[in-house]
Design an enzyme around this catalytic site. Structure first.
Site, PDB file in Angstrom:
ATOM      1  N   HIS A 162       3.897 -52.231  27.790  1.00  0.00           N
ATOM      2  CA  HIS A 162       2.528 -51.572  27.256  1.00  0.00           C
ATOM      3  C   HIS A 162       1.770 -53.031  26.689  1.00  0.00           C
ATOM      4  CE1 HIS A 162       2.971 -46.944  26.959  1.00  0.00           C
ATOM      5  NE2 HIS A 162       3.994 -47.589  28.004  1.00  0.00           N
ATOM      6  N   THR A 183      17.502 -39.655  33.392  1.00  0.00           N
ATOM      7  CA  THR A 183      18.936 -39.858  34.210  1.00  0.00           C
ATOM      8  C   THR A 183      19.686 -39.347  33.123  1.00  0.00           C
ATOM      9  OG1 THR A 183      19.195 -42.062  33.265  1.00  0.00           O
ATOM     10  CG2 THR A 183      18.217 -41.716  35.408  1.00  0.00           C
TER      11      THR A 183
END
Length: 309
Positions: free
Chosen positions: A69, A231
């Protein structure tokens, strides 16, 4: 995140109070006057401390996000530094931390601030990217070919405007991803490869508006429990993100519109299918794309950067 209060690593005291958000923003940027050899030694020391932090807190995902970011605000169409955005340490300032896309990243900054205090010669820009790459590698991912020597912006007035980072659920996901990543100078292959970093971490609805409050994979942590992961082993870097999106057999695994489109868009699908079938190919392309992302908008001192290898 509960791990913010578990700063148990070499040279740091768990009893040391965490700085406030305002105090973090006022910390001065580091000087770049040190010789390259001394700078490399200090960077190596910071890297070892990041490794210890990862071992004690399992904060890999949020450190990856921190580096991303800071760099992901880059605009290739703006030539003036630091107006172009990118990996310049501006994310340490409160005004940018409060951007909606950066929700929760103050926790990452508080985690690594003691490392910054210990290694004062390391810039925030370098530390953010060092922490991100180290987190990938320590989670089992590829070695990232990093260089260092990034210069920090000096003041919050130099932060980029809000709105340059990707959103999770735009009306036209493929168009949105290309708009954001093409602005950075990245390709379809790099978009898909970088998306694979979602193999790490969770989405928390109270921050992003996406995901379940908890699942069978996240209800017991590690770290603060809750959120929804992409996941099942969300602290392991591998190619399971692509496999799980393709199969969609587990309702406890998150698939955002910007994830699903990787197998729906004809150009993205070429790479998504390749990475689902070949982890080595994914690792190779990911390492290259991550290194490129980490350098976007950066000004280096010395100009050719500093290698730790």
């Amino acid at each position: 995140m509960a791990v913010v209060h578990r700063l148990l690593r070499r040279g740091l005291s768990a009893a040391s109070p965490l700085p406030s958000l305002q105090e973090l923003g006022r910390r001065p940027a580091s000087s770049s006057a040190a010789a390259a050899g001394d700078a490399a030694a200090e960077l190596r020391g910071a890297r070892e401390d990041v490794k210890q932090l990862l071992k004690s807190t399992s904060c890999h995902p949020i450190l990856v996000r921190l580096g991303w970011h800071d760099a992901g605000t880059y605009d290739k169409n703006i030539t003036e530094w630091p107006k172009c955005g990118g990996a310049n340490g501006s994310l340490r300032f409160e005004i940018e931390l409060k951007h909606a896309a950066n929700a929760g990243l103050v926790n990452a900054l508080k985690l690594i601030q003691p490392i910054k205090d210990k290694h004062a010669g390391v810039t925030y820009a370098d530390l953010f990217q060092l922490a991100s790459a180290t987190a990938i590698e320590e989670a089992g991912g590829p070695k990232i070919p990093m260089i260092y020597g990034r210069v920090d912006v000096a003041a919050p007035e130099q932060c980029p405007p809000e709105g340059r980072l990707p959103a999770a659920g735009p009306p036209s996901p493929a168009e949105h991803l290309r708009e954001v990543f093409y602005r950075m100078g990245l390709s379809d292959k790099e978009i898909v490869a970088l998306s694979g970093a979602h193999t790490l971490g969770r989405s928390r609805p109270e921050r992003s508006g996406w995901g379940k409050p908890e699942t069978k994979y996240t209800k017991n942590g590690p770290g603060a429990p809750g959120g929804q992961s992409w996941t099942s082993q969300w602290l392991k870097f591998d190619n399971s993100y692509f496999k799980d999106i393709k199969e969609r057999r587990d309702e406890d695994l998150l698939v955002l519109p910007t994830d699903a489109v990787l197998f729906e868009d004809s150009s993205f699908k070429i790479y998504a299918e390749k990475y689902a079938a070949d982890q080595d190919a994914f690792f190779e392309d990911y390492a290259e794309a991550h290194a490129k992302l980490s350098n976007l908008g950066a000004k280096f001192d010395p100009p050719k950067g500093i290698s730790l290898e």
